[in-house]
Design an enzyme around this catalytic site. Structure first.
Site, short mmCIF file in Angstrom:
data_model
loop_
_atom_site.label_atom_id
_atom_site.label_comp_id
_atom_site.label_asym_id
_atom_site.label_seq_id
_atom_site.Cartn_x
_atom_site.Cartn_y
_atom_site.Cartn_z
N SER A 115 0.86 -1.18 0.00
CA SER A 115 0.00 0.00 0.00
C SER A 115 0.89 1.23 0.00
CB SER A 115 -0.84 -0.01 1.27
OG SER A 115 -1.32 1.29 1.57
N TYR B 219 -2.32 -1.16 10.37
CA TYR B 219 -2.27 -1.41 8.92
C TYR B 219 -0.94 -0.91 8.34
CZ TYR B 219 -3.82 -1.18 4.00
OH TYR B 219 -3.95 -1.33 2.64
C1 BGC Z 1 -6.17 1.57 1.69
C2 BGC Z 1 -7.28 2.47 1.26
C3 BGC Z 1 -6.84 3.93 1.23
C4 BGC Z 1 -5.55 4.07 0.46
C5 BGC Z 1 -5.01 5.49 0.49
C6 BGC Z 1 -4.93 1.85 0.88
O1 BGC Z 1 -3.90 1.03 1.32
O2 BGC Z 1 -6.56 0.23 1.53
O3 BGC Z 1 -8.38 2.31 2.13
O4 BGC Z 1 -7.84 4.70 0.60
O5 BGC Z 1 -4.58 3.21 1.00
O6 BGC Z 1 -5.01 6.04 1.76
#
Ligand code: BGC
Length: 261
Positions: A145, A158
């Protein structure tokens, strides 16, 4: 189309919806045989299988919890039993939930770590062992991410898991490069998927996100699966340990668009 992918075999974890589904479908279009893993969304996984088969591709849906060793073994066995080998493993399954860190329960922290980080380790380990056994120059793609680099308040668990995925990926890319095994990451920004559906229903929240994206739109799952197909193919044969940010520029410090710092 990447013709070298034809008849190769892929496992995609968390393939029943969102980015995982788009990757599974794209790999099916490339004529790979795909094991589509799901945890609880059997219907979504079966729909993805149908879409691939309708296009003339091959796929099976397999239930497994990728956060435990048995789950990873189940997926490998499904690839071997149905398609005879393994060429690509995509660690895509992930989860997120919002919580202020001082209130975050250890249980919620652990669940996110289990799926997002333990799952990537177990999937990678399983794939690496199979590649070594078959003496194959296989490929692993780990879905991370933008939050492997952008801090994310109220999603610290996360962000911690994705930061972990980044150094884990780079470490194993280095460890197995001499075997010709390539390990790369894709780090998406804000993409139009179920994980974000609720947030983007709220116009104000959507606008706040859009303000962070220089390209001015929420990404499509297909824009992420295109990156996965390239990383899976031999067109990226000299690429390992790298991260493709598929984020419309979100990681480019967008606030600098409006000011000189
Ligand atoms: C998340 C999303 C978020 C994006 C940007 C991703 O890793 O799953 O929920 O919108 O990052 O912040």
């Amino acid at each position: 189309m990447y013709t070298d992918l034809k008849n190769k075999v892929a496992v995609v974890t968390g393939g029943s919806k969102g980015i995982g589904e788009a990757i599974a479908i794209r790999l099916g279009q490339e004529r790979m045989s795909v094991v589509i893993n799901y945890h609880s969304d059997e219907e979504g996984a079966n729909e993805a299988v149908e879409k691939i088969e309708k296009n003339g591709g091959k796929a099976v849906a397999v239930q497994a919890d990728i956060g435990d060793e048995e789950g990873a073994a189940t997926l490998l066995n499904a690839a071997l039993d149905n398609f005879g080998t393994l060429d690509l493993w995509v660690n895509n399954a992930g989860m997120e939930n919002k919580a202020s860190t001082h209130e975050l329960s250890f249980d919620d922290w652990s669940k996110v770590m289990n799926v997002n980080l333990d799952g990537v380790f177990l999937g990678s380990k399983t794939a690496l062992n199979q590649f070594l056994k078959e003496d194959k120059k296989g490929t692993i793609i780990n879905m991370s991410s933008v939050h492997d680099k952008i801090p994310w308040p109220t999603f610290s668990h996360y962000a911690a898991s994705k930061g972990g995925v980044k150094l884990f990926t780079e470490s194993i890319a280095l460890e197995y490069a001499h075997k010709g095994i390539r390990v790369n990451m894709i780090s998406p920004g804000a993409i139009n998927t179920a994980i974000n559906a609720e947030k983007f229903e709220d116009e104000q929240a959507k606008q706040t996100t859009l303000n962070m994206i220089p390209m001015d739109y929420i990404g499509k799952p297909e824009e992420v699966s295109a990156a996965a197909a390239w990383l899976a193919s031999s067109e990226s044969s000299y690429v390992t340990g790298t991260t493709l940010y598929v984020d419309g520029g979100m990681t480019l410090y967008p606030s600098f668009e409006k000011g000189d710092g």
